[in-house]
Structure formats: C-alpha cells, structure tokens
Design an enzyme around this catalytic site. Structure first.
Site, PDB file in Angstrom:
ATOM      1  N   ASN A 143       0.891  -1.165   0.000  1.00  0.00           N
ATOM      2  CA  ASN A 143       0.000   0.000   0.000  1.00  0.00           C
ATOM      3  C   ASN A 143       0.927   1.212   0.000  1.00  0.00           C
ATOM      4  O   ASN A 143       1.445   1.602   1.043  1.00  0.00           O
ATOM      5  CB  ASN A 143      -0.879   0.040   1.251  1.00  0.00           C
ATOM      6  CG  ASN A 143      -1.914  -1.073   1.245  1.00  0.00           C
ATOM      7  OD1 ASN A 143      -2.393  -1.487   0.195  1.00  0.00           O
ATOM      8  ND2 ASN A 143      -2.259  -1.573   2.428  1.00  0.00           N
ATOM      9  N   LYS A 159       0.606  -3.837  -5.988  1.00  0.00           N
ATOM     10  CA  LYS A 159      -0.740  -4.177  -5.532  1.00  0.00           C
ATOM     11  C   LYS A 159      -1.677  -3.258  -6.308  1.00  0.00           C
ATOM     12  O   LYS A 159      -1.646  -2.043  -6.105  1.00  0.00           O
ATOM     13  CB  LYS A 159      -0.841  -3.940  -4.017  1.00  0.00           C
ATOM     14  CG  LYS A 159      -2.247  -4.071  -3.450  1.00  0.00           C
ATOM     15  CD  LYS A 159      -2.243  -3.972  -1.918  1.00  0.00           C
ATOM     16  CE  LYS A 159      -3.645  -4.016  -1.343  1.00  0.00           C
ATOM     17  NZ  LYS A 159      -3.671  -4.006   0.133  1.00  0.00           N
ATOM     18  N   GLU A 200      -8.259  -3.600  -2.694  1.00  0.00           N
ATOM     19  CA  GLU A 200      -8.505  -2.789  -1.504  1.00  0.00           C
ATOM     20  C   GLU A 200      -8.287  -1.301  -1.799  1.00  0.00           C
ATOM     21  O   GLU A 200      -7.529  -0.623  -1.113  1.00  0.00           O
ATOM     22  CB  GLU A 200      -7.631  -3.278  -0.333  1.00  0.00           C
ATOM     23  CG  GLU A 200      -7.931  -4.736   0.022  1.00  0.00           C
ATOM     24  CD  GLU A 200      -7.207  -5.269   1.240  1.00  0.00           C
ATOM     25  OE1 GLU A 200      -6.095  -4.785   1.525  1.00  0.00           O
ATOM     26  OE2 GLU A 200      -7.756  -6.165   1.905  1.00  0.00           O
ATOM     27  N   LYS A 226      -1.234 -15.400  -2.365  1.00  0.00           N
ATOM     28  CA  LYS A 226      -1.222 -15.777  -0.944  1.00  0.00           C
ATOM     29  C   LYS A 226      -1.495 -17.271  -0.807  1.00  0.00           C
ATOM     30  O   LYS A 226      -2.205 -17.845  -1.639  1.00  0.00           O
ATOM     31  CB  LYS A 226      -2.266 -14.978  -0.160  1.00  0.00           C
ATOM     32  CG  LYS A 226      -1.912 -13.494  -0.036  1.00  0.00           C
ATOM     33  CD  LYS A 226      -2.827 -12.758   0.935  1.00  0.00           C
ATOM     34  CE  LYS A 226      -2.440 -11.273   0.985  1.00  0.00           C
ATOM     35  NZ  LYS A 226      -3.175 -10.487   1.980  1.00  0.00           N
ATOM     36  N   ASP A 245      -6.948 -14.759   3.423  1.00  0.00           N
ATOM     37  CA  ASP A 245      -5.950 -13.774   3.827  1.00  0.00           C
ATOM     38  C   ASP A 245      -5.216 -14.240   5.088  1.00  0.00           C
ATOM     39  O   ASP A 245      -5.445 -13.687   6.169  1.00  0.00           O
ATOM     40  CB  ASP A 245      -6.652 -12.437   4.105  1.00  0.00           C
ATOM     41  CG  ASP A 245      -5.679 -11.303   4.336  1.00  0.00           C
ATOM     42  OD1 ASP A 245      -4.492 -11.478   4.017  1.00  0.00           O
ATOM     43  OD2 ASP A 245      -6.110 -10.252   4.844  1.00  0.00           O
ATOM     44  N   GLU A 275      -0.471 -11.323  11.680  1.00  0.00           N
ATOM     45  CA  GLU A 275      -1.646 -10.443  11.678  1.00  0.00           C
ATOM     46  C   GLU A 275      -2.867 -11.108  12.317  1.00  0.00           C
ATOM     47  O   GLU A 275      -3.508 -10.530  13.192  1.00  0.00           O
ATOM     48  CB  GLU A 275      -1.954 -10.030  10.238  1.00  0.00           C
ATOM     49  CG  GLU A 275      -3.187  -9.168  10.113  1.00  0.00           C
ATOM     50  CD  GLU A 275      -3.430  -8.699   8.684  1.00  0.00           C
ATOM     51  OE1 GLU A 275      -2.592  -8.945   7.802  1.00  0.00           O
ATOM     52  OE2 GLU A 275      -4.488  -8.064   8.467  1.00  0.00           O
ATOM     53  N   GLU A 310      -4.908 -22.536  17.088  1.00  0.00           N
ATOM     54  CA  GLU A 310      -6.078 -22.857  16.257  1.00  0.00           C
ATOM     55  C   GLU A 310      -7.262 -23.305  17.127  1.00  0.00           C
ATOM     56  O   GLU A 310      -8.404 -22.923  16.883  1.00  0.00           O
ATOM     57  CB  GLU A 310      -5.709 -23.960  15.266  1.00  0.00           C
ATOM     58  CG  GLU A 310      -6.845 -24.317  14.330  1.00  0.00           C
ATOM     59  CD  GLU A 310      -6.444 -25.358  13.289  1.00  0.00           C
ATOM     60  OE1 GLU A 310      -5.418 -26.047  13.489  1.00  0.00           O
ATOM     61  OE2 GLU A 310      -7.164 -25.488  12.294  1.00  0.00           O
TER      62      GLU A 310
HETATM   63  C1  GCV Z   1      -0.931  -4.409   3.024  1.00  0.00           C
HETATM   64  C2  GCV Z   1      -4.877  -7.604   4.434  1.00  0.00           C
HETATM   65  C3  GCV Z   1      -4.242  -6.755   5.478  1.00  0.00           C
HETATM   66  C4  GCV Z   1      -3.756  -5.434   4.899  1.00  0.00           C
HETATM   67  C5  GCV Z   1      -2.798  -5.730   3.748  1.00  0.00           C
HETATM   68  C6  GCV Z   1      -3.526  -6.597   2.734  1.00  0.00           C
HETATM   69  C7  GCV Z   1      -2.636  -7.015   1.581  1.00  0.00           C
HETATM   70  O1  GCV Z   1      -6.066  -7.038   3.994  1.00  0.00           O
HETATM   71  O2  GCV Z   1      -5.130  -6.541   6.527  1.00  0.00           O
HETATM   72  O3  GCV Z   1      -3.104  -4.728   5.918  1.00  0.00           O
HETATM   73  O4  GCV Z   1      -2.333  -4.561   3.145  1.00  0.00           O
HETATM   74  O5  GCV Z   1      -3.979  -7.771   3.346  1.00  0.00           O
HETATM   75  O6  GCV Z   1      -2.110  -8.115   1.638  1.00  0.00           O
HETATM   76  O7  GCV Z   1      -2.470  -6.243   0.654  1.00  0.00           O
END
Ligand code: GCV
Length: 615
Positions: A160, A238, A242, A316, A321, A349, A449
């Site tokens: 981002n 990216k 989002e 991913k 996510d 995360e 988990e």
């Molecule tokens: C960098 C998720 C995370 C975001 C991240 C996004 C991504 O949504 O919460 O913080 O942004 O993944 O991988 O781009």
C-alpha cells in the site's frame, strides 16, 4: 538509537563479532566470517570462487581443511551452511547445493513515516519521519541474518504505497542506493513497491497501461532507477485491490497492466511481481452468491498464459488472507503457463500478533505438501521484523523468519529439523530443554487454532485490528468475510451445490473437499454449512467439538506457559517470553469464552461436560 539489539541476535548467537563497514562483496563477507568462526577452531576453510555456480556451493573436506567452492553469493551461503552444520550438529550437505526458489523475498510493509502496516515488533528498521533513517550496523546485521537464512531479496516499502513513498522510484534514489550498498555483500538485493497511478501524480493525465505516453514514462523511470541501483530486483505491485489504483480504471486487464511495467524493467533483468490479492471489498453481506475465496481464480485463471516472461504473479497461500486455517489457493493449480510466487505472512496479523506463540513450519509443510513445491517458481513472505531489540517482538517469532529462508532454499525440510536448527543456533540448551522447547514450538499453531476460530471458519477477529475474538465482527461488513452462523447451523456451502468454489480445484482435491465425509475436519466449516448436531468422525456433535477445542486450547496454552516458565531460557529472552505467554493466556481465555458463549447462545445446546460457559 539503542544498541541493546546487539545482545539479541535472533539466530546468530554464536556470531558475536561485529561486521566491518568496508565489506563490498559476498566473497569478502565469506572470507571474513570464515576467518572469525572457523580459524579459531583451527578449521579455516579454503574458499574458491567459481562464478558459474551463482548462488550454489559445494563443501568438501580434506583432512583438517574445509574447502568451499561457490559462486558469487554461493561462497557466502557455503560458509554459512558450514557454520550452521557445525553449530547444530547437522550433516554437512554433499554435492552441489543450490536454492530451490531463485527469488526468495521478504516483503516489508514499512511506511516512510516509520509505521509498519501489520507490524508487531516496533517501528521500521530503515524509515522514520518520511525519510530513510537507520543504523548502518544494524542493517549490516540484518543482511547477515538474511543471508544466513538464505533470503536474497528485500522489498523495502509497503505494497500500500502511501506518500512520500510514491517518490521512491524517483527522488529517493540515492538513498535507495546507499541502503542497497549495505546489503549487497550479503547477496540481498532490493525491490520497490510502486503505485500504479504514479504517472498521474507526475503530471500525466492518465495511467492507462496501453497509452504510449504512460509506457514511455515508466521506461524512463526504469532507466533512471537502474542507472542508480543497477542490481535492483524489480517492482512489486498491488493494483485494483482494496482501493489501490490499477488498470481496471481504464478498462484494461491485469495482464495489460503487468506487462506494460514488465517491459519497462525487462532490459535490466528486472522482474515485475504482481499481487493476486484481488477481490470485491465492497460486498453486501446479504449477497450469498459472491464468495470472496472464488475471486482470484475467477479473475486470473482466464489470463493464464497472457503474462510476459518476467512477470511473477504473487499468490497468498490461501484464498482468503493468512487465516489460521485455510485450504491452499486454487490458483496454484490453475496457472500452469504463468510464473507464480507463493506469498506467506510471517507478521502474525491474524495469528496472535507476535504476542501469542505461533511457529509456522508445520503449517508450511502442509502447504507445500498440498500445493507441490514446483507449482510456484518464487517465494515471498511479509516480514515480522521491526526495531525492537529482539527484532521480532516475541523473541521466538524469529524462528518464523529463519525458517522462511530455510524453506525458500529447501521446501522439502521437515518442521522438526528447522525448529531444531533454530533452537540450537539461538540458545545453548541441554538436550532435555531442547526437547521441551521444540515440542512447545511444534504444537503452538494447533494450540492457537483450537482456542480461536473453529474448523476453518476464519475471520472471527476484531475488525481492523485483527487481535482478539469478535465472532460477528466481520459478519455484516463489506469485506466478504462471513461465517453465516445462525441458531441451527454454521459455515458456508462452497460445494457445487453452493458457491461452486470447490470446482476451482483439480478433481482429486475438488472431490475431497466437496464431500462432507472426506473433507478434512479442520476445514469442514470452510467448505460446508452444517447443523450443530452434525456428527464428527469421532462421534461428537459439531457443537461439542467446538466447545471441547476451545477448552482444550486454553488448557494447552496454560501448560505451555508453565513449561516456558520452568524451561530455563537464557535471561536475555526469558522475561519477554514469559510475559508474552501470560498475555497469550489472557487472550486464549477471552477467545474460549467469547466463542463458546457465542455458539451456546445461538444454538442453545449445553456443553455435555457441564463446564461453565460465560464471558
Ligand atoms: C498491506 C490484508 C491486510 C492489509 C494488507 C492486505 C494485503 O487485507 O489486513 O493490511 O495490506 O492484506 O495483503 O495487501
């Protein structure tokens, strides 16, 4: 800045000597490390550089003498491999060793402000206050850590891309080069995240990838960048994800966007890494036809074969996510004519934010076994690093960083072996202590988990922050993240009778997931919608299994804490580890009580064992 980090060496506890400033090449670093580690043991190696070997090396011995033959960075990898084997009583590898994935990259989500998106180990190691600011000694040590683990590319800024990082490909170039110079002797090259709309911010009226002015603009950028940083690895993007800008705004495909950038960097041997994390983040929760896990495959599978040779599509590991339990992304089976990178997340995360102990190697073993290592041609991971003295917040989160490098080099490794290496490289423990710690680490993911979201449900976390339980936190939001729990049933039907997601897998996996009786139980609610009365394979009802797991997970976290308290870890880490284990236990208690209460209240079914379910 603090120098206390010098005492906290993550997995380099035996390499106590400082690195000099004047190292310029990996061969010099190899000679320096060999001299300091092996010479005092009368085991000074003979180093022979053989350019043709690239990153590969070969270790042989003749009497008392070690001989390491290696390519430009191979020589350094060889020295580190020998040090690793000697310190961990590992077997010296035979023959020529080379990394499985040529691109072994860390993605830092560091902003130039110094904040790190999803960072849990303090502020950025290299950005602060809108500029590059770092301790060169620490960056050298970082380079050594990465080379020792086997990582060869570092993308330094967040995908981002916020101001002022949009200028990274521009006015910050001398700083990028100065930073690159510190890491170069460790075979670590830099990559930059770029913003697709940059031409707009620089006075062009469009960022349309098919517009010749835009193409020319990016070509000029690449010329200037590679002139200053000749070994830059490439760009990471990216786009249309989002709310990030991308080619869709101009009616263009992602292949159009990626190829345009790829052509600008191709003359310099650069790669263009394009992230496949694209989905509708403005979904109406009442829409049960749109299913977020389907999104990436639906978008990219039809484009297989359309991407240029130097484009890498970064996927991913799972279709959502980085949840604690997801199936592997079907894109790994659906893009045979596209170069793919597997993207993992070391930053915890959704998995305890480096407070809760969570060793990832067992999870990665499962991922590689399901995907097949050859389905990806590169590998990347979101880092868990920060400016904390111990580098990773939880001292043992360093295991994940180390292990990522090791798996990137050799995806066939067993989790037990990698964990053992890290434990031996980090701490000097007695065999009984080692066994206890290894057992704790191996188990840590399954403990987490159990006390969090059950059976592949995902997303029961507090929105935005992603730590702690909130079973309906994401339920009525726009992110496509639902569990659809009501008084009778829970989960989403993703079979051919439901959203059709299972159809994105090759037949063997499709059939496995499609059928409730063969679907792995740990993914049951990911693929199926089931009543609380559903009988699990051991005869328990679904609701009882949910209660039991949450009670067990808490009890296991409690036991883990007791074991860590009495383990006898070195003082430098003990207090931190124990303090975090206490916070983990509080977290586990909250998860257990919130999730069990939620399902008890919805279903009205009491716990068969009569335990107290309350908040
Ligand atoms: C960098 C998720 C995370 C975001 C991240 C996004 C991504 O949504 O919460 O913080 O942004 O993944 O991988 O781009």
């Amino acid at each position: 800045m603090s120098e206390a980090w010098k005492k906290r060496r993550a997995w380099l506890s035996a390499l106590k000597w400082e690195l000099p400033e004047n190292l310029e090449t990996p061969a010099q670093a190899a000679a320096f490390e060999g001299e300091h580690f092996l010479a005092p043991r009368n085991e000074k190696p003979e180093l022979e550089e053989d350019a043709g070997l690239g990153e590969a090396y070969e270790i042989t011995s003749q009497g008392e003498t070690w001989r390491i033959r290696g390519g430009r960075t191979g020589l350094l990898y060889g020295v580190y491999a020998l040090i690793r084997c000697l310190l961990t009583a590992g077997k010296i590898p035979e023959g020529i060793c080379s990394p499985y994935y040529p691109l072994r990259m860390l993605n830092a989500w560091d902003n130039m402000s110094g904040d790190i998106e999803r960072g849990y180990a303090g502020r950025s190691l290299w950005f602060e206050g809108g500029e590059f600011r770092y301790e060169p000694d620490r960056i050298r040590q970082l380079g050594r850590m990465l080379a020792f683990a086997g990582i060869n590319v570092l993308c330094i800024n967040n995908v981002n891309v916020h101001a002022p990082a949009q200028g990274l490909a521009d006015e910050w170039l001398p700083d990028v080069e100065a930073f690159a110079r510190i890491l170069r002797p460790f075979g670590v090259r830099l990559m930059l995240s770029i913003d697709f709309s940059m031409p707009l911010q620089r006075g062009l009226e469009t960022a349309d990838p098919l517009d010749p002015r835009v193409q020319e603009w990016w070509r000029q950028q690449a010329d200037r960048i590679w002139e200053t940083v000749p070994d830059l690895a490439g760009f990471l993007v990216k786009a249309d994800s989002e709310h990030r800008p991308g080619p869709n705004a101009y009616g263009r495909t992602h292949a159009d966007g990626a190829n345009m950038l790829a052509r600008a960097v191709a003359p310099y041997g650069g790669v263009l890494v394009w992230r496949a994390f694209v989905y509708d983040c403005m979904q109406d929760w009442r829409d049960t036809h749109t299913d977020r896990p389907c999104a990436a495959y639906d978008l990219y599978h039809p484009m297989d074969g359309d991407f240029d040779e130097n484009v890498i599509l970064q996927v991913k590991n799972g279709p959502y996510d980085f949840q604690v339990r997801e199936p592997v992304s079907p894109l790994f089976f659906g893009m045979p004519h596209t170069r793919l990178a597997l993207e993992l997340q070391l930053a915890q995360e959704y998995t305890g934010q480096q407070v809760d102990l969570y060793a990832m190697p067992p999870m990665w073993r499962e991922i590689f076994d399901q995907i097949g290592k050859e389905k990806a041609q590169a590998i990347a991971a979101v880092t868990n690093l920060g400016r904390d003295d111990n580098w990773t917040g939880h001292p043992m989160a360093a295991l994940n960083l180390y292990a990522f490098g090791r798996y990137a080099w050799d995806p066939d490794l067993e989790p037990e072996a990698v964990i053992r290496e890290w434990v031996r490289l980090t701490y000097e423990l007695k065999p009984e202590q080692e066994n206890v710690l290894e057992r704790i680490l191996l188990k840590s993911r399954s403990v987490y988990e159990k006390y969090t979201s059950p059976l592949g449900l995902c997303w029961m976390v507090n929105p935005a922050y992603h730590y702690g339980p909130s079973p309906y936190g994401y339920e009525f939001q726009a992110w496509g993240t639902y569990n659809r729990a009501d008084r009778d049933a829970v989960g989403i039907d993703r079979t051919s009778a439901g959203t059709g997601y299972t159809g994105q897998y090759p037949p063997a996996l499709r059939d496995l997931f499609e059928n409730k009786d063969t679907c792995p139980e740990n993914l049951l609610l990911f693929f199926h919608r089931l009543p609380y009365t559903w009988r699990m394979r051991d005869g328990r009802t679904l609701i009882q299994r949910i209660y039991d797991d949450h009670f067990e997970g808490y009890d296991e976290a409690e036991k883990m804490k007791e074991e860590l308290e009495t383990l006898g870890l070195p003082a430098v880490d003990a207090a931190e580890v124990i303090e975090r284990a206490e916070r983990q236990l509080q977290n586990a208690r909250e998860w257990r009580d919130v999730i069990n209460t939620f399902f008890h209240r919805l279903s009205g079914v009491p716990d068969e064992k009569g335990r107290k379910i309350y908040l």
